[in-house]
Scaffold this motif. Structure first.
Motif, PDB file in Angstrom:
ATOM      1  N   ALA A 214       0.841  -1.205   0.000  1.00  0.00           N
ATOM      2  CA  ALA A 214       0.000   0.000   0.000  1.00  0.00           C
ATOM      3  C   ALA A 214       0.876   1.255   0.000  1.00  0.00           C
ATOM      4  CB  ALA A 214      -0.929  -0.006   1.204  1.00  0.00           C
ATOM      5  N   GLY A 215       1.992   1.151  -0.717  1.00  0.00           N
ATOM      6  CA  GLY A 215       2.923   2.289  -0.751  1.00  0.00           C
ATOM      7  C   GLY A 215       2.738   3.165  -1.978  1.00  0.00           C
ATOM      8  N   GLY A 216       1.840   2.750  -2.882  1.00  0.00           N
ATOM      9  CA  GLY A 216       1.663   3.519  -4.123  1.00  0.00           C
ATOM     10  C   GLY A 216       1.066   4.887  -3.839  1.00  0.00           C
TER      11      GLY A 216
ATOM     12  N   GLY B 253       8.261   1.779  -6.400  1.00  0.00           N
ATOM     13  CA  GLY B 253       7.547   0.664  -7.036  1.00  0.00           C
ATOM     14  C   GLY B 253       7.244  -0.472  -6.079  1.00  0.00           C
TER      15      GLY B 253
HETATM   16  P1  UTP Z   1      -0.559   0.753  -8.994  1.00  0.00           P
HETATM   17  O1  UTP Z   1       0.061   0.135 -10.150  1.00  0.00           O
HETATM   18  O2  UTP Z   1      -2.036   0.975  -9.041  1.00  0.00           O
HETATM   19  O3  UTP Z   1       0.183   2.133  -8.691  1.00  0.00           O
HETATM   20  O4  UTP Z   1      -0.207  -0.112  -7.721  1.00  0.00           O
HETATM   21  P2  UTP Z   1      -0.162   3.354  -7.743  1.00  0.00           P
HETATM   22  O5  UTP Z   1       1.105   4.118  -7.606  1.00  0.00           O
HETATM   23  O6  UTP Z   1      -0.790   2.947  -6.441  1.00  0.00           O
HETATM   24  O7  UTP Z   1      -1.296   4.178  -8.514  1.00  0.00           O
HETATM   25  P3  UTP Z   1      -1.170   5.178  -9.751  1.00  0.00           P
HETATM   26  O8  UTP Z   1      -0.662   4.369 -10.905  1.00  0.00           O
HETATM   27  O9  UTP Z   1      -0.211   6.267  -9.333  1.00  0.00           O
HETATM   28  O10 UTP Z   1      -2.570   5.681  -9.945  1.00  0.00           O
HETATM   29  C1  UTP Z   1      -0.589  -1.463  -7.541  1.00  0.00           C
HETATM   30  C2  UTP Z   1      -0.328  -1.829  -6.080  1.00  0.00           C
HETATM   31  O11 UTP Z   1       1.058  -1.681  -5.779  1.00  0.00           O
HETATM   32  C3  UTP Z   1       1.218  -0.787  -4.688  1.00  0.00           C
HETATM   33  C4  UTP Z   1      -0.024   0.069  -4.672  1.00  0.00           C
HETATM   34  O12 UTP Z   1      -0.240   0.653  -3.394  1.00  0.00           O
HETATM   35  C5  UTP Z   1      -1.091  -0.930  -5.096  1.00  0.00           C
HETATM   36  O13 UTP Z   1      -1.493  -1.715  -3.992  1.00  0.00           O
HETATM   37  N1  UTP Z   1       2.441   0.009  -4.895  1.00  0.00           N
HETATM   38  C6  UTP Z   1       2.667   0.635  -6.073  1.00  0.00           C
HETATM   39  C7  UTP Z   1       3.303   0.134  -3.844  1.00  0.00           C
HETATM   40  O14 UTP Z   1       3.090  -0.421  -2.748  1.00  0.00           O
HETATM   41  N2  UTP Z   1       4.423   0.898  -4.025  1.00  0.00           N
HETATM   42  C8  UTP Z   1       4.694   1.536  -5.178  1.00  0.00           C
HETATM   43  O15 UTP Z   1       5.747   2.207  -5.262  1.00  0.00           O
HETATM   44  C9  UTP Z   1       3.789   1.391  -6.238  1.00  0.00           C
END
Ligand code: UTP
Length: 457
Positions: A102-104, A209
């Motif tokens: 949940a780091g996105g 990522g």
């Molecule tokens: P997404 O590919 O949807 O990327 O992540 P994001 O960064 O959350 O969203 P956008 O693209 O900017 O709109 C898929 C999963 O990977 C996690 C996200 O939290 C989600 O559960 N993730 C993604 C990370 O934990 N870290 C990251 O650096 C990127």
């Protein structure tokens, strides 16, 4: 590091604009900026930009081959029952943990806060985190064991995530079983390869990522925690699927049965051109093939039953064996580039919040590790029951589609009991996750009590 040293370091790669506001900063801010520049691997960022953006017309000549899969609707009910019992027993013996990435930044959603705190507008107004927590709690209660939950955040949302859980009393889970750990970051660059400033005295630092998760996990000492707890299976998933069945015993049972390093859930592509990554072998190794990499003849290929041979799409739901993670953890995986909307400070020192992609982020992807697995087993599940990602603010894959799918599913369970609700129904995961364990009399009496359509435990 002095200003002069910083200047020399940056000019070698055309990044001296990072010192643009230096003279306007107070001495503490100047010091902080110089420290960031000292830590910055400017050559590496320059190299990533050159390799991944400037020279990205790299030929893909990997050999692709199809990966078999099991489709859940083909599995007989006695077999399902056996898998359920085996999965639930493993959970009851403390062998299973949940692992959430949940780091996105969720830039497409544009929500100020951790995506898990997002309310998709259900009658109960539960957040994505709460829906997941309640599923974990319910399965734990059914299995007789409190399931550990590892949650990867990023330095940008760590504090907000932890505070959200604290504010909600960890949704009834034992805080000792929830471990938060932040992932690493990398600077983002603009479309000309210039590193962005997040503030006048702060270099942009965006999450690096989902692939950063295992390194961050290990660095936080959690691999030891996993071993000490005797965890053998890690249920790995992304934050945004409103229907995710966290620690689904059927799926854990399937993973145990298949005895591969990785088991993955998939949904079947809606049509051959759907823009999703699919499971296949790349040069003989388990992999996910992006839609841009799949040649048209393979995208169209069908089996005898008319199913797409390359049709099992990734939904970021996997079970990893701990032994696999142990052996693959330290392997290097490449960075990929993503074109995204990233906040930055412009030449006038003003904060800009772009609505469209303006920058390149460098991201490692967790599934690049799959190539080190002995093999993987794929389970195709029903999209209507298990997959509704919240990615966009509106339209496709938004809170509106997720809410609708959630309500349709719960309402269908009520109808299966020969009851006709007057409105769309939401059922708490604490009452039921699968719908088949609902008691008709209880549901009928709750339906009379509800004004909002929410059936609470
Ligand atoms: P997404 O590919 O949807 O990327 O992540 P994001 O960064 O959350 O969203 P956008 O693209 O900017 O709109 C898929 C999963 O990977 C996690 C996200 O939290 C989600 O559960 N993730 C993604 C990370 O934990 N870290 C990251 O650096 C990127």
């Amino acid at each position: 590091m002095t200003r002069e040293m910083a200047w020399d370091k940056l000019t070698a790669y055309g990044q001296e604009h990072l010192l643009r506001f230096y003279d306007d900063l107070d001495s503490e801010q100047q010091q902080a900026l110089l420290e960031q520049i000292a830590d910055l691997d400017v050559e590496y960022i320059h190299q990533l930009y050159q390799d991944l953006v400037e020279h990205r017309n790299i030929e893909i000549d990997d050999e692709l081959s199809a990966m078999g899969s099991t489709t859940w609707s083909d599995v007989a009910s006695e077999e399902r029952q056996r898998l359920w019992e085996s999965g639930l027993a493993a959970i009851g013996q403390g062998k299973v943990a949940a692992f959430l990435v949940a780091g996105g930044q969720g830039s497409r959603l544009g929500f100020e806060g951790p995506k898990g705190a997002y309310d998709i507008g259900l009658p109960s107004h539960k957040s994505l985190f709460q829906l997941q927590a309640e599923r974990i709690r319910k399965i734990g209660l059914d299995a007789g064991f409190s399931i550990p939950w590892y949650i990867m955040t990023s330095p940008l949302n760590h504090g907000d995530t932890v505070r959200f859980f604290q504010k909600h009393d960890f949704f009834g889970l034992d805080p000792a079983d929830i471990r938060f750990f932040p992932q690493g970051t990398l600077p983002s660059v603009d479309e000309n390869g210039k590193i962005l400033l997040a503030q006048r005295d702060r270099i942009s630092a965006n999450p690096d990522g989902s692939g950063g998760c295992f390194r961050a996990f290990k660095d936080a000492g959690l691999m030891d925690d996993l071993q000490e707890r005797g965890i053998e299976y890690i249920f790995f998933y992304g934050v945004d699927n409103a229907l995710v069945r966290v620690c689904d015993p059927y799926f854990i049972g399937f993973a145990i049965d298949q005895a591969k390093d990785i088991a993955s859930k998939a949904v079947l592509k809606v049509h051959s051109g759907e823009k999703v990554g699919v499971y296949a072998y790349r040069n003989g190794k388990p992999s996910i093939i992006e839609y841009t990499e799949l040649p048209e003849d393979l995208a169209l290929a069908q089996d005898e039953q008319g199913r797409l041979v390359y049709g099992s799409a990734n939904i970021v739901t996997h079970v990893f064996r701990t032994s696999f993670l142990n052996s693959a953890l330290d392997k290097k995986t490449p960075y990929h580039v993503a074109h995204k909307a990233v906040e930055y400070v412009d030449e006038a020192g003003q904060l800009v919040k772009p609505l469209k992609p303006n920058a390149y982020k460098f991201e490692a992807l967790y599934f690049d590790l799959f190539r080190y697995a002995d093999d993987m087993a794929i389970l195709n599940v029903s999209r209507e029951e298990e997959f509704s990602p919240v990615k966009n603010f509106e339209g496709v894959d938004s809170k509106d589609t997720a809410r609708e799918m959630f309500l349709n599913l719960c309402t269908s369970w009520v109808r299966n009991l020969d009851l006709e609700p007057a409105m769309p129904i939401e059922i708490s995961p604490l009452l039921s996750i699968y719908g088949h364990d609902l008691d008709r009399t209880e549901v009928e009496s709750r339906l009379k009590d509800t004004e909002s359509g929410y059936l609470a435990p």
